[in-house]
Design an enzyme around this catalytic site. Sequence first.
Site, PDB file in Angstrom:
ATOM      1  CD  GLN A   1      -3.077  -0.937  -0.125  1.00  0.00           C
ATOM      2  OE1 GLN A   1      -3.344   0.272   0.058  1.00  0.00           O
ATOM      3  NE2 GLN A   1      -3.661  -1.910  -0.532  1.00  0.00           N
TER       4      GLN A   1
ATOM      5  NE  ARG B   1      11.979  -2.171   9.750  1.00  0.00           N
ATOM      6  CZ  ARG B   1      11.915  -3.710  10.409  1.00  0.00           C
ATOM      7  NH1 ARG B   1      11.921  -3.732  11.897  1.00  0.00           N
ATOM      8  NH2 ARG B   1      10.962  -4.338   9.885  1.00  0.00           N
TER       9      ARG B   1
ATOM     10  CB  SER C   1      13.942   0.141   5.416  1.00  0.00           C
ATOM     11  OG  SER C   1      13.077  -0.324   4.399  1.00  0.00           O
TER      12      SER C   1
ATOM     13  CG  MET D   1       0.233  -8.412  14.086  1.00  0.00           C
ATOM     14  SD  MET D   1      -0.642  -7.451  15.527  1.00  0.00           S
ATOM     15  CE  MET D   1      -2.156  -7.657  15.316  1.00  0.00           C
TER      16      MET D   1
ATOM     17  CE  LYS E   1     -12.213  -2.591   1.025  1.00  0.00           C
ATOM     18  NZ  LYS E   1     -12.246  -4.554   2.098  1.00  0.00           N
TER      19      LYS E   1
ATOM     20  N   GLY F   1      -1.583  -3.577  -3.403  1.00  0.00           N
ATOM     21  CA  GLY F   1      -0.905  -1.675  -3.854  1.00  0.00           C
ATOM     22  C   GLY F   1      -0.754  -2.145  -5.086  1.00  0.00           C
TER      23      GLY F   1
ATOM     24  CG  ASP G   1     -10.234  -6.068   5.962  1.00  0.00           C
ATOM     25  OD1 ASP G   1      -9.841  -6.056   4.577  1.00  0.00           O
ATOM     26  OD2 ASP G   1      -9.434  -7.425   6.832  1.00  0.00           O
TER      27      ASP G   1
ATOM     28  CD  GLU H   1      -8.516 -10.961   6.556  1.00  0.00           C
ATOM     29  OE1 GLU H   1      -8.040  -9.979   5.575  1.00  0.00           O
ATOM     30  OE2 GLU H   1      -7.079 -10.441   7.783  1.00  0.00           O
TER      31      GLU H   1
ATOM     32  CD  GLU I   1     -12.499 -32.090 -12.420  1.00  0.00           C
ATOM     33  OE1 GLU I   1     -13.536 -30.730 -12.691  1.00  0.00           O
ATOM     34  OE2 GLU I   1     -11.926 -32.242 -13.391  1.00  0.00           O
TER      35      GLU I   1
ATOM     36  CB  SER J   1     -22.779 -27.520 -18.477  1.00  0.00           C
ATOM     37  OG  SER J   1     -22.766 -28.275 -16.481  1.00  0.00           O
TER      38      SER J   1
HETATM   39  P1  NDP Z   1       3.909  -3.976   3.950  1.00  0.00           P
HETATM   40  O1  NDP Z   1       4.066  -5.772   5.001  1.00  0.00           O
HETATM   41  O2  NDP Z   1       3.414  -4.417   2.298  1.00  0.00           O
HETATM   42  O3  NDP Z   1       4.652  -2.783   4.346  1.00  0.00           O
HETATM   43  C1  NDP Z   1       6.112  -3.556   4.190  1.00  0.00           C
HETATM   44  C2  NDP Z   1       6.414  -1.898   4.470  1.00  0.00           C
HETATM   45  O4  NDP Z   1       6.592  -1.565   6.159  1.00  0.00           O
HETATM   46  C3  NDP Z   1       8.350  -1.598   4.026  1.00  0.00           C
HETATM   47  O5  NDP Z   1       8.237  -0.442   3.674  1.00  0.00           O
HETATM   48  C4  NDP Z   1       8.800  -2.450   5.446  1.00  0.00           C
HETATM   49  O6  NDP Z   1       9.653  -1.923   5.165  1.00  0.00           O
HETATM   50  C5  NDP Z   1       7.663  -1.483   6.224  1.00  0.00           C
HETATM   51  N1  NDP Z   1       7.679  -1.735   7.600  1.00  0.00           N
HETATM   52  C6  NDP Z   1       7.474  -3.407   8.560  1.00  0.00           C
HETATM   53  N2  NDP Z   1       8.029  -3.575   9.904  1.00  0.00           N
HETATM   54  C7  NDP Z   1       8.026  -2.415   9.531  1.00  0.00           C
HETATM   55  C8  NDP Z   1       8.960  -1.792  11.397  1.00  0.00           C
HETATM   56  N3  NDP Z   1       8.722  -3.223  12.350  1.00  0.00           N
HETATM   57  N4  NDP Z   1       9.086  -0.506  11.529  1.00  0.00           N
HETATM   58  C9  NDP Z   1       8.904   0.207  10.380  1.00  0.00           C
HETATM   59  N5  NDP Z   1       9.228  -0.200   9.153  1.00  0.00           N
HETATM   60  C10 NDP Z   1       8.425  -1.800   8.667  1.00  0.00           C
HETATM   61  O7  NDP Z   1       2.207  -3.853   3.809  1.00  0.00           O
HETATM   62  P2  NDP Z   1       0.984  -3.541   3.317  1.00  0.00           P
HETATM   63  O8  NDP Z   1       0.732  -2.572   2.411  1.00  0.00           O
HETATM   64  O9  NDP Z   1       0.541  -5.478   2.967  1.00  0.00           O
HETATM   65  O10 NDP Z   1      -0.313  -2.771   4.625  1.00  0.00           O
HETATM   66  C11 NDP Z   1       0.296  -1.635   4.915  1.00  0.00           C
HETATM   67  C12 NDP Z   1      -1.350  -1.132   5.553  1.00  0.00           C
HETATM   68  O11 NDP Z   1      -2.323  -1.412   4.808  1.00  0.00           O
HETATM   69  C13 NDP Z   1      -1.751  -2.130   6.641  1.00  0.00           C
HETATM   70  O12 NDP Z   1      -2.396  -1.358   7.853  1.00  0.00           O
HETATM   71  C14 NDP Z   1      -2.449  -3.312   5.394  1.00  0.00           C
HETATM   72  O13 NDP Z   1      -3.841  -4.209   6.832  1.00  0.00           O
HETATM   73  C15 NDP Z   1      -3.286  -2.541   5.603  1.00  0.00           C
HETATM   74  N6  NDP Z   1      -4.334  -2.789   3.818  1.00  0.00           N
HETATM   75  C16 NDP Z   1      -3.591  -3.863   3.199  1.00  0.00           C
HETATM   76  C17 NDP Z   1      -4.030  -4.531   1.640  1.00  0.00           C
HETATM   77  C18 NDP Z   1      -2.814  -4.747   0.501  1.00  0.00           C
HETATM   78  O14 NDP Z   1      -3.101  -5.269   0.166  1.00  0.00           O
HETATM   79  N7  NDP Z   1      -1.731  -5.184   1.334  1.00  0.00           N
HETATM   80  C19 NDP Z   1      -5.226  -4.048   1.595  1.00  0.00           C
HETATM   81  C20 NDP Z   1      -5.936  -3.014   2.486  1.00  0.00           C
HETATM   82  C21 NDP Z   1      -5.427  -2.563   3.353  1.00  0.00           C
HETATM   83  P3  NDP Z   1      10.798  -3.157   6.293  1.00  0.00           P
HETATM   84  O15 NDP Z   1      12.334  -3.549   4.952  1.00  0.00           O
HETATM   85  O16 NDP Z   1      11.974  -2.290   7.354  1.00  0.00           O
HETATM   86  O17 NDP Z   1      10.173  -3.979   6.826  1.00  0.00           O
HETATM   87 MG    MG Z   2      -7.662  -8.231   5.659  1.00  0.00          MG
END
Ligand code: NDP
Ligand code: MG
Length: 335
Positions: free
Chosen positions: A27, A47, A50, A83, A130, A133, A190, A194, A226, A251
Amino acid sequence: MQVFTDNDAKPASVRDHKVAIIGYGSQGRAHALNLKDSGCDVIIGLREGSSTTAKAQAAGFTVMSVAEASKAAKLVAILTPDMSHEAIFDSEIAPNLEAGDALLFAHGFTVLYERVKPADDIDVIMVAPKGPGDLVRREYERGAGVPCLFAVHQDASGEARDKALGYAALIGGTVAGAIQTTFREETETDLFGEQAVLCGGATELVVAGYETLTEAGYAPEIAYYECLHELKLIVDLLYEGGLTKMHEFISETAIYGDLVSGPRVINDETRARMKDVLTDIQNGTFARNWVAENEAGKPKYNAMLEADMNQPIEETGKRLRAMMPWLQQKRKNAA
Ligand code: NDP
Ligand code: MG
Ligand code: MG
């Protein structure tokens, strides 16, 4: 239900100030690029060390620490895994927010289950596309957009709703249409979707069907085709045109079988289990367990995942998928 489009949005409430995107994953990357192309001043907070810093820099973004980015921006979008929110918010974000700033989430989990408690003078909003990313980015590039949900949890500035709908517009969400919800509704539906249907329900249904056939002596390869492979055809029809389109393309025998046997498999007992799953989500049991599992270093999660990935259907699938090279095309994700 009202659907909000471009004309309803006031993107200036977001575009006039710096926006910090925390996290540059699925995202984060899509929101950051779409906001930038919509004329926003976007900085990225990551961080130290990263894995995604280089990618964000290569896209032309200034990358700062989470604390610095939070301080510099008036709207902070937390787009790291759910988390991680509590620790990041408490140590890096909260101390750097000022009255009237906005905190934006793409999923309501953290706020609904009170993992973070933003101060009363901060706007707390949600924009949840929805779709994953890469789709959010791809559709924006096409001049279209993925529909979004948006919500206001806390309106300190009087402009929280404008900010949420404005942000949705800037990432392309009001081209298709944005729907207003609450943090509770978005999160509970949500998680339920899932767990009961999309991930948990669908995979268990597939595996149970596969095992029923193989235990009855049918070839694993045929059972795989199947019960798993052909699911895509059905899902595509459902996605494009619901039950109606599916029925138009299968069918008559398949329709009859669907109507008489579907309710024998998914019956009142299944629905009662679904209600149990929903109850655990609504009363916070699921969230508490998942947070505790994370705090313990995910021992049960890792063991269950390992077992899930080492079952017979996966062996059969590996062999068969090697015969279908068109499936190997790499799925574009955050890359
Ligand atoms: P990602 O797992 O893709 O996020 C990864 C990013 O977060 C990286 O830049 C990673 O860098 C960084 N990161 C991970 N852990 C930490 C940390 N402890 N401190 C700082 N940076 C950190 O996340 P999503 O995009 O999947 O999800 C983001 C939000 O969007 C969530 O709230 C999710 O529920 C929501 N969401 C997600 C969807 C999806 O399709 N994925 C759809 C709709 C909502 P590093 O290398 O440092 O770990
Ligand atoms: Mg979900
Ligand atoms: Mg049916």
